[in-house]
Design a protein around this motif. Sequence first.
Motif, PDB file in Angstrom:
ATOM      1  N   ASP A 173      -9.035  12.021  -3.150  1.00 31.05           N
ATOM      2  CA  ASP A 173      -8.187  12.090  -4.530  1.00 31.05           C
ATOM      3  C   ASP A 173      -7.213  10.643  -4.352  1.00 31.05           C
ATOM      4  N   MET A 174      -6.363  10.189  -3.578  1.00 38.01           N
ATOM      5  CA  MET A 174      -5.430   9.648  -2.947  1.00 38.01           C
ATOM      6  C   MET A 174      -5.684   8.598  -2.546  1.00 38.01           C
ATOM      7  N   MET A 175      -6.926   8.501  -1.643  1.00 35.08           N
ATOM      8  CA  MET A 175      -7.260   7.414  -1.067  1.00 35.08           C
ATOM      9  C   MET A 175      -8.102   7.424  -1.135  1.00 35.08           C
ATOM     10  N   GLU A 176      -8.986   7.681  -2.776  1.00 36.89           N
ATOM     11  CA  GLU A 176      -9.673   7.087  -3.804  1.00 36.89           C
ATOM     12  C   GLU A 176      -8.923   5.876  -4.590  1.00 36.89           C
ATOM     13  N   LYS A 177      -7.766   6.818  -4.428  1.00 35.58           N
ATOM     14  CA  LYS A 177      -6.026   5.440  -5.446  1.00 35.58           C
ATOM     15  C   LYS A 177      -5.915   4.452  -4.733  1.00 35.58           C
ATOM     16  N   LYS A 236      -9.387  -1.518   3.525  1.00 35.58           N
ATOM     17  CA  LYS A 236      -7.552  -1.545   3.861  1.00 35.58           C
ATOM     18  C   LYS A 236      -7.295  -2.135   5.350  1.00 35.58           C
ATOM     19  N   VAL A 237      -6.318  -2.841   5.947  1.00 32.10           N
ATOM     20  CA  VAL A 237      -6.263  -2.682   7.452  1.00 32.10           C
ATOM     21  C   VAL A 237      -6.254  -1.765   7.320  1.00 32.10           C
ATOM     22  N   VAL A 238      -7.156  -1.864   9.247  1.00 33.97           N
ATOM     23  CA  VAL A 238      -7.832  -1.137   9.444  1.00 33.97           C
ATOM     24  C   VAL A 238      -7.054  -0.983  11.572  1.00 33.97           C
ATOM     25  N   SER A 239      -6.440  -2.318  12.107  1.00 35.31           N
ATOM     26  CA  SER A 239      -5.994  -2.106  13.170  1.00 35.31           C
ATOM     27  C   SER A 239      -4.425  -2.622  12.971  1.00 35.31           C
ATOM     28  N   LEU A 240      -3.633  -2.146  14.069  1.00 34.94           N
ATOM     29  CA  LEU A 240      -2.449  -2.038  14.165  1.00 34.94           C
ATOM     30  C   LEU A 240      -1.938  -3.431  14.159  1.00 34.94           C
ATOM     31  N   ALA A 241      -2.443  -4.226  14.850  1.00 29.82           N
ATOM     32  CA  ALA A 241      -1.959  -5.733  15.661  1.00 29.82           C
ATOM     33  C   ALA A 241      -2.438  -6.385  14.285  1.00 29.82           C
ATOM     34  N   MET A 267       0.511  -1.117  -0.074  1.00 28.54           N
ATOM     35  CA  MET A 267       0.266   0.145   0.603  1.00 28.54           C
ATOM     36  C   MET A 267       0.966   1.584  -0.158  1.00 28.54           C
ATOM     37  N   LEU A 268       0.717   2.071  -0.986  1.00 29.60           N
ATOM     38  CA  LEU A 268       1.146   3.545  -0.846  1.00 29.60           C
ATOM     39  C   LEU A 268       0.948   4.452   0.207  1.00 29.60           C
ATOM     40  N   SER A 269       2.267   4.988   1.258  1.00 32.35           N
ATOM     41  CA  SER A 269       2.049   5.930   1.962  1.00 32.35           C
ATOM     42  C   SER A 269       1.918   7.433   1.467  1.00 32.35           C
ATOM     43  N   THR A 270       1.154   8.488   1.694  1.00 31.20           N
ATOM     44  CA  THR A 270       1.679   8.980   2.020  1.00 31.20           C
ATOM     45  C   THR A 270       2.045  10.538   3.726  1.00 31.20           C
ATOM     46  N   ILE A 271       2.914  11.291   3.799  1.00 30.60           N
ATOM     47  CA  ILE A 271       2.993  11.611   5.097  1.00 30.60           C
ATOM     48  C   ILE A 271       2.423  13.357   4.751  1.00 30.60           C
ATOM     49  N   ALA A 272       1.299  13.771   5.487  1.00 30.98           N
ATOM     50  CA  ALA A 272       0.986  15.169   5.137  1.00 30.98           C
ATOM     51  C   ALA A 272       0.450  15.695   6.687  1.00 30.98           C
ATOM     52  N   THR A 273       1.014  16.794   7.287  1.00 31.05           N
ATOM     53  CA  THR A 273       0.464  17.408   8.377  1.00 31.05           C
ATOM     54  C   THR A 273      -0.729  17.904   8.792  1.00 31.05           C
ATOM     55  N   ARG A 274      -1.273  18.125   9.784  1.00 29.57           N
ATOM     56  CA  ARG A 274      -2.517  18.172   9.884  1.00 29.57           C
ATOM     57  C   ARG A 274      -2.763  19.762   8.803  1.00 29.57           C
ATOM     58  N   ASP A 275      -2.324  21.167   8.788  1.00 32.06           N
ATOM     59  CA  ASP A 275      -2.238  21.883   8.222  1.00 32.06           C
ATOM     60  C   ASP A 275      -2.669  21.338   6.838  1.00 32.06           C
ATOM     61  N   LYS A 276      -0.948  20.527   6.019  1.00 26.65           N
ATOM     62  CA  LYS A 276      -1.897  20.217   4.766  1.00 26.65           C
ATOM     63  C   LYS A 276      -2.979  19.843   4.161  1.00 26.65           C
ATOM     64  N   ILE A 277      -3.018  19.143   5.402  1.00 25.63           N
ATOM     65  CA  ILE A 277      -4.377  18.317   5.191  1.00 25.63           C
ATOM     66  C   ILE A 277      -6.198  19.669   4.915  1.00 25.63           C
ATOM     67  N   GLU A 292       2.559  11.188  14.214  1.00 28.20           N
ATOM     68  CA  GLU A 292       2.438  10.965  14.230  1.00 28.20           C
ATOM     69  C   GLU A 292       0.518  10.875  14.675  1.00 28.20           C
ATOM     70  N   ILE A 293      -0.129  11.629  14.462  1.00 26.04           N
ATOM     71  CA  ILE A 293      -1.549  11.770  14.889  1.00 26.04           C
ATOM     72  C   ILE A 293      -2.408  10.684  14.807  1.00 26.04           C
ATOM     73  N   GLY A 294      -2.818  10.419  13.075  1.00 27.26           N
ATOM     74  CA  GLY A 294      -3.293   9.936  12.621  1.00 27.26           C
ATOM     75  C   GLY A 294      -3.348   9.081  10.943  1.00 27.26           C
ATOM     76  N   ARG A 295      -4.585   8.850  11.117  1.00 27.77           N
ATOM     77  CA  ARG A 295      -4.348   8.179   9.238  1.00 27.77           C
ATOM     78  C   ARG A 295      -5.547   8.000   8.802  1.00 27.77           C
ATOM     79  N   PHE A 296      -5.336   7.902   7.617  1.00 28.35           N
ATOM     80  CA  PHE A 296      -6.769   7.901   6.887  1.00 28.35           C
ATOM     81  C   PHE A 296      -6.410   6.828   5.759  1.00 28.35           C
ATOM     82  N   LEU A 297      -6.976   6.086   6.391  1.00 31.06           N
ATOM     83  CA  LEU A 297      -7.171   4.218   5.464  1.00 31.06           C
ATOM     84  C   LEU A 297      -8.477   4.698   3.575  1.00 31.06           C
ATOM     85  N   PRO A 298      -7.594   4.006   2.628  1.00 28.90           N
ATOM     86  CA  PRO A 298      -8.425   3.377   2.111  1.00 28.90           C
ATOM     87  C   PRO A 298      -9.238   2.866   2.564  1.00 28.90           C
TER      88      PRO A 298
END
Length: 80
Positions: free
Chosen positions: A20-24, A45-50, A1-11, A36-42
């Motif tokens: 759009d990136m999540m839709e892809k 996708k796997v939603v549990s850290l475990a 899975m591709l990941s992008t890192i963005a600050t809260r302000d950028k989001i 890291e304060i959170g993640r948006f997952l498509p």
Amino acid sequence: MLSTIATRDKIQENISEYLDMMEKGEEIIITDGRKEIGRFLPRGKVVSLAAERVAGILSSHLDADKIKEEALRRKYGLAD
């Protein structure tokens, strides 16, 4: 899975772009400073850290259900 890192302000400034990136199929990791304060997952996708850790450890030829069953059997002394 591709990941992008963005600050809260950028989001906040570019939410449509990140949606759009999540839709892809891309995961968006949200940071505040260097933390890291959170993640948006498509969707789907796997939603549990475990589960994410297990998915990274187990190879595709192993049966996760059998491994889980065996772990429970060892831990609790369950018999067939």
